[in-house]
Design a protein around this motif. Sequence first.
Motif, PDB file in Angstrom:
ATOM      1  N   THR A 298      50.014  51.801  31.968  1.00 57.48           N
ATOM      2  CA  THR A 298      48.603  51.458  32.170  1.00 57.48           C
ATOM      3  C   THR A 298      48.191  51.931  33.558  1.00 57.48           C
TER       4      THR A 298
ATOM      5  N   PRO B  64      50.357  50.538  25.362  1.00 60.86           N
ATOM      6  CA  PRO B  64      50.616  51.819  26.044  1.00 60.86           C
ATOM      7  C   PRO B  64      51.937  51.790  26.806  1.00 60.86           C
TER       8      PRO B  64
ATOM      9  N   VAL C  83      46.011  58.203  23.875  1.00 64.56           N
ATOM     10  CA  VAL C  83      45.583  56.863  24.303  1.00 64.56           C
ATOM     11  C   VAL C  83      46.110  55.824  23.320  1.00 64.56           C
TER      12      VAL C  83
ATOM     13  N   VAL D 164      45.476  51.744  23.365  1.00 62.79           N
ATOM     14  CA  VAL D 164      44.953  50.618  24.148  1.00 62.79           C
ATOM     15  C   VAL D 164      45.751  49.336  23.915  1.00 62.79           C
TER      16      VAL D 164
ATOM     17  N   LYS E 107      46.805  53.939  28.840  1.00 60.45           N
ATOM     18  CA  LYS E 107      45.397  53.537  28.838  1.00 60.45           C
ATOM     19  C   LYS E 107      44.952  53.367  30.284  1.00 60.45           C
TER      20      LYS E 107
ATOM     21  N   GLY F 245      39.988  58.400  31.708  1.00 58.30           N
ATOM     22  CA  GLY F 245      40.904  58.547  30.566  1.00 58.30           C
ATOM     23  C   GLY F 245      40.765  59.941  29.960  1.00 58.30           C
TER      24      GLY F 245
ATOM     25  N   CYS G 147      36.806  53.842  32.881  1.00 56.09           N
ATOM     26  CA  CYS G 147      37.976  53.996  31.995  1.00 56.09           C
ATOM     27  C   CYS G 147      37.799  55.203  31.086  1.00 56.09           C
TER      28      CYS G 147
END
Length: 390
Positions: free
Chosen positions: A150, A147, A142, A144, A108, A130, A126
């Motif tokens: 990060t 992960p 992904v 959140v 993430k 991402g 983000c």
Amino acid sequence: MKEIILLKYGEIALKGLNKNSFENIMIKNIKYRLKKVGKFKCSKAQSTIYIEPETENIDLEDAVEALKKIFGIASICRVCVCEKNFDDICEKSIEYLQDVLPYKRTFKVTAKRADKAFPMKSPEICNQLGGLLLEKFPNLTVDVKNPEVTITVEVRDTNAYVHAENIKGAGGLPVGSSGNALLLLSGGIDSPVAGYMMAKRGIHISAIHYVSPPYTSERARLKVEQLCDKMTDYCGNIAFFCVPFTEIQEAIKNNCPEEYFTIIMRRLMMEIAQRIAKKDDCLALITGESVGQVASQTLSAISCTDAVCRIPVFRPLIGMDKTEIVEISRKIDTFDISTLPYEDCCTVFTPKHPKIRPSLEEVEKAQESFDFEPFIEKAVEETEMKIFYI
Ligand code: ATP
Ligand code: MG
């Protein structure tokens, strides 16, 4: 692509008006420690310390290893320096994260905007970064919540920074920010751990060790010096005091009832330690005692020892189990030295049946028939000092 290191504080961040002086001590410690690794520029801004290599041939991994042992640092991040525009952040991220992202399955992105004037808000950074990373690294999805890695983007005052992992620092307070104390350092497992724990609270330690040649060997003394040297990794430079203790131990043996040998010996150790502490500007003593571990560490024995102390005695291991102490000694790499075979002055003339619950009155009586003062003065006078450097 330029890579630097950012250091985040733990407790120091909460220090209010005093924060500056803590930061300055920490920066001094960092500069001193990094001298061995190479040339770096260290600066601070917004509760973060910036470490920039000043020459090409520096291995940042060596710097990270050294920084992991400096108290006051909560976390260490190797970061890629980007210009403060989103295109540069994207371009550099893809290149910088080549070493990490191909080997992960989930990730993430988080963003922190210290500069609120930056045109994109954190969620937008983000989402967009991402999305781009998903495109470039098809192995990724992904996650959140949990992960594998990060990715953090920090937009600060002059630059933006991107990093993958956050390395845990040593925590605590910078050594030297809480004054000096004198550690009674034996060759055992406990006292080096006790010194480490007080250094973690910002105390700069000196060490005192008692030797009784010929009952204790030169090798035993060298072992303690080796421990002291190892302790400098976390504690910084250490002044090491070596006290000749043979005559005092013989005087105890010849003049006091056997069952009180150990307790009287410990009282005399404390007496000498506090005199050396005074000379060395130390405001407290530190020992590796833990309640109940041996006969001299029962509550009544500890009270008899404490009765001669005019300055505070810190016993950071007092409520710990041996297994917990061993775990720390392995972490700080003193365990293997501590477990080398050796003889300690404490094991010379140990009584067959030591008093487990001595009363202070009994102990004072057992000690009063002999005047130890000239012996104490002589031992203090003949104490040798040397300094161990990081
Ligand atoms: P350690 O593992 O630290 O040697 P220990 O469990 O063996 O501790 P003792 O021998 O009773 O316990 O010592 C208690 C404390 O007294 C030690 O932790 C240390 O602080 C101090 N001490 C013991 N021997 C010495 C010595 N020769 N020189 C300096 N300090 C000592
Ligand atoms: Mg011991």
